[in-house]
Motif scaffolding. Structure first.
Motif, mmCIF file in Angstrom:
data_model
loop_
_atom_site.group_PDB
_atom_site.id
_atom_site.type_symbol
_atom_site.label_atom_id
_atom_site.label_comp_id
_atom_site.label_asym_id
_atom_site.label_seq_id
_atom_site.Cartn_x
_atom_site.Cartn_y
_atom_site.Cartn_z
ATOM 1 N N UNK A 1 -5.215 8.181 -9.364
ATOM 2 C CA UNK A 1 -4.422 8.302 -8.169
ATOM 3 C C UNK A 1 -5.155 8.189 -7.063
ATOM 4 N N UNK A 2 -6.421 8.950 -6.950
ATOM 5 C CA UNK A 2 -7.276 8.664 -5.866
ATOM 6 C C UNK A 2 -7.884 7.251 -5.356
ATOM 7 N N UNK A 3 -8.128 6.512 -6.760
ATOM 8 C CA UNK A 3 -8.614 5.207 -6.840
ATOM 9 C C UNK A 3 -7.419 4.364 -6.104
ATOM 10 N N UNK A 4 -6.193 4.472 -6.490
ATOM 11 C CA UNK A 4 -5.110 3.821 -5.792
ATOM 12 C C UNK A 4 -5.020 4.122 -4.177
ATOM 13 N N UNK A 5 -5.139 5.223 -3.793
ATOM 14 C CA UNK A 5 -5.258 5.595 -2.712
ATOM 15 C C UNK A 5 -6.390 4.869 -1.880
ATOM 16 N N UNK A 6 -7.719 4.654 -2.309
ATOM 17 C CA UNK A 6 -8.490 3.934 -1.530
ATOM 18 C C UNK A 6 -8.241 2.485 -1.507
ATOM 19 N N UNK A 7 -7.503 1.932 -2.582
ATOM 20 C CA UNK A 7 -7.283 0.602 -2.549
ATOM 21 C C UNK A 7 -5.977 0.334 -1.247
ATOM 22 N N UNK A 8 -5.197 1.070 -1.208
ATOM 23 C CA UNK A 8 -4.259 1.080 -0.138
ATOM 24 C C UNK A 8 -4.823 1.377 1.160
ATOM 25 N N UNK A 9 -5.974 2.234 1.294
ATOM 26 C CA UNK A 9 -6.576 2.205 2.340
ATOM 27 C C UNK A 9 -7.234 1.014 2.965
ATOM 28 N N UNK A 10 -7.808 0.240 2.164
ATOM 29 C CA UNK A 10 -8.284 -1.191 2.442
ATOM 30 C C UNK A 10 -6.973 -1.862 2.914
#
Length: 732
Positions: free
Chosen positions: A6-15
């Motif tokens: 879930x945290x990995x998805x958050x960072x993708x969405x941050x980009x």
């Protein structure tokens, strides 16, 4: 899904959010400063702030809070949009990107105190209503409410449902009498979480914490609808809250917190406002007694929930206001927002496995065609259809990996801003063809050489403002980036309108560093290519921008590793253009299958200019063992592929074989001597580094239709090792 995923998805969405904000601020700088553009920037920053709070990135959340507050004042017209403000917002976005990188990699957050003070000063100077809220939060005498929303700060809290014991005991038991005196004249907001607020991992608790961060205090918790434990449905929302908000916090600041959830978590504001109506989905909360029967209606419950929500929340005042920013953010792109089913995130490993399988399919199809040819079977309609379908599948699979080059170009504005602060040179950026697509692997490895070329263009190419004014140019330089597809390759150009390459200075510096001899006779193109020599630099002093003589050498090395070439076009006083020619993909390509003695080799089609059978008079000797081919008045060197690879029985007389004219990066054009050309077809590239080891003059290997392994020639290396610099003589 694990917390790490879930945290990995958050960072993708941050980009994605950073890219959207960058695009919006670039539009503002270009003059597009409408509400939709500002809201798109605000939405990007707000999205990062929400996720930062959920995952406990305190420094990131605190920084985005100030950034978001400034953007809120901008969109409410409390802070006017000026060139100075846009520059501040761009710098703030750069630091936000550094914060995201630090959070992702576990590093130390960047220094942001000075920038935060600058943002707060811009709000205070303009009289913005949001400049003051951070101070009361920091000075709040009672930090206890933070703990009253949950019993701990561990990870499980992010994915768990409400802790009813803490909520009922702590929130409901907070008497209004405990409120500080300076908040007694605040205003109230009523909040009710419906079932939709907790769908897809949603957590209304985080929204309440954001509200508390503004200085609001919970004065009442409505838990009258909470059923007994046996009847409790954790997918439903039973609770409502009343918060008292300090008078110095604006209504829009509160609405901004809830604008993502909209009707799923309605709020009511105003002296006469009451708690939003309770919405309970009956089929889920109390299924009919027969066990098998309720399964069908339970599966269909999302539809009645969505349909009923507008009817319940229609009279609530904030609903239309909360939806407005959503429409504005989506308005940054002309088409309507796609439905969730139109896109999907895929693990790159799975995608690579698909590409490998498609490559094996291409090989199998070639083997079948070869087998039928050996059996003297004429090409059938079925075989033609198989070949067409194989190519379609291959192209579709490659298109999945394809990404627009705009993801690389989007980094350039920040590079230019950093260079402007260190060199004093301001550069206007022009971008063309940013939607051009190429393989993801190529894009990932393109960033470093592109950065080197841009820094070189600004530091060495574009003159200082005073020098440009003296020769009649604009004080601001212009850098142009473009990308286009051409003949199965992608062409990327980096152009500047600077001074161009001073060939006399380059030649003198190369002699000084011992790269060439003082009496060397070089063409203009060969002098230009000296800038790619290892250790070469014309910089007078070493700075943090350039001067160590490693940048351009790295550029050429990286481009060659990608199977590409780099060429230079320059004119003194008018500017320089670097042209990168790259393959669209590193997996499947087209080539000529040639016979050389006892070897079968592949010549990549991207290097091939033409093929011909020369007349004896077209080939002339040069020295003891050199041969030159006269191609329409220009002599180019003949390179015997058989001699280069050690093939037995290869043709040595050019008039008895076939010459393939190829274009190379370092040695210009040359003619490859082969016995004959067998075929021209697609081939799947297999890396020798992975399966064996690196071999000079060989770019990789492939499997032919008859099952044999054929080596793919590295044309640049092969020609450069066989031909000494200085050839390419004009015919007399």
């Amino acid at each position: 899904m694990t917390p790490e995923e879930i945290q990995g998805i958050f960072f993708v969405e941050c980009e994605e959010s950073l890219a959207a904000a960058e695009q919006g601020l670039a539009a503002c700088k270009a003059g597009t400063q409408d509400a939709d553009t500002i809201n798109a920037v605000f939405r990007g920053v707000h999205s990062i702030k929400g996720g930062a709070g959920a995952f406990g990135f305190g420094a990131l959340q605190a920084y985005t809070h100030t950034f978001e507050t400034l953007l809120s004042d901008v969109r409410e017209n409390l802070v006017p949009i000026t060139p100075t403000l846009i520059d501040l917002l761009l710098r703030a976005l750069d630091v936000l990107a550094d914060h995201v990188t630090a959070a992702r990699e576990g590093g130390s957050p960047p220094e942001d105190a000075a920038l935060i003070a600058e943002m707060e000063a811009s709000m205070a100077n303009a009289g913005g209503g949001h400049a003051a809220p951070p101070a009361p939060v920091a000075a709040a005498p009672e930090p206890a409410p933070t703990a009253s929303y949950a019993s701990s700060d561990d990870e499980d809290e992010l994915t768990s449902d409400f802790d009813l014991d803490n909520l009922l005991n702590d929130l409901a038991g907070a008497p209004p009498a405990e409120m500080p005196a300076d908040e007694s004249d605040g205003w109230e907001v009523h909040i009710r979480a419906h079932a939709g607020a907790m769908r897809n991992g949603g957590e209304p608790l985080l929204l309440l914490r954001e509200l508390q961060a503004l200085g609001a205090r919970c004065t009442n918790c409505d838990f009258g609808a909470v059923p007994s434990l046996d009847d409790l449905d954790t997918h439903q929302g039973y609770l409502g809250w009343t918060f008292t908000v300090p008078s110095d916090v604006s209504e829009n600041a509160v609405r901004d917190i809830f604008d993502f959830v909209g009707d799923d978590c309605p709020i009511a504001i105003g002296p006469s406002a009451t708690m939003p109506a309770l919405q309970i989905d009956t089929p889920m909360a109390a299924p009919p007694p027969p066990a098998p029967a309720p399964l069908a209606p339970v599966a269909e419950t999302p539809a009645p929930i969505v349909a009923a929500a507008p009817a319940v929340t229609a009279p609530v005042a904030p609903a239309p206001v909360a939806e407005a920013p959503v429409a504005a953010a989506n308005g940054s792109a002309p088409p309507a927002a796609p439905s969730p089913g139109q896109s999907i995130r895929i693990d790159l490993v799975k995608l690579d496995r698909l590409i490998d399988t498609v490559g094996e399919l291409v090989i199998a199809q070639a083997m079948l065609a070869q087998r039928l040819q050996n059996e003297n079977v004429q090409s059938t309609e079925e075989l033609t259809l198989l070949e067409s379908l194989t190519r379609d599948i291959q192209e579709s699979a490659m298109s999945i990996r394809a990404q627009p080059i705009g993801s690389v170009f989007s980094r350039v504005p920040r590079i230019l801003r950093e260079l402007a602060s260190s060199t004093g040179k301001h550069v206007n950026l022009q971008v063309f063809g940013e939607t051009t697509e190429l393989d993801k692997t190529v894009i990932e490895r393109l960033g470093e050489p592109l950065t080197h070329l841009i820094r070189n263009a600004v530091d060495h190419g574009i003159e200082k403002p005073e020098d440009r004014l003296a020769i009649g140019k604009s004080p601001e330089g212009t850098l142009t980036l473009s990308a286009e597809h051409r003949s199965g390759r992608i062409l990327i150009k980096i152009s500047d309108d600077g001074a161009g390459i001073n060939r006399a200075k380059v030649f003198a510096k190369a002699v000084e560093k011992g790269i060439i001899s003082p009496d060397a006779q070089l063409s203009k193109e060969e002098i230009d290519n000296l800038i790619f020599a290892a250790g070469f630099s014309t910089a007078a002093t070493i700075t943090n921008v350039s001067g160590r003589g490693v940048g351009m050498d790295v550029v050429r090395s990286n481009v060659k590793d990608l199977g590409g070439r780099i060429t230079i076009e320059t004119e003194e006083g008018k500017g320089t253009t670097f042209i990168l020619t790259l393959p669209l993909t590193l997996a499947i390509s087209d080539g000529m299958i040639v016979k050389v003695g006892d070897q079968t080799l592949v010549v990549p089609l991207t290097h091939v200019v033409e093929s011909l059978r020369p007349e004896p008079k077209d080939v002339q000797g040069l020295g003891a063992n050199r041969q030159m081919l006269n191609v329409r008045g220009r002599f180019i060197p003949v390179v015997s592929v058989g001699a280069s690879v050690g093939a037995k029985g290869a043709v040595g007389n050019p008039s008895q074989g076939v010459l393939i004219v190829v274009d190379t990066e370092s040695a210009g054009q040359a003619a490859l001597l082969v016995d004959n050309i067998w075929d021209q077809r697609q081939f799947v590239i297999k890396s020798l580094d992975t399966h064996y080891r690196s071999v000079d003059g060989v770019a990789g290997a492939t499997i032919l239709g008859d099952g044999r392994v054929a080596l793919i020639l590295n044309v640049d290396t092969l020609v450069a090792s066989a031909v000494a610099p200085g050839y390419g003589l004009e015919a007399a």
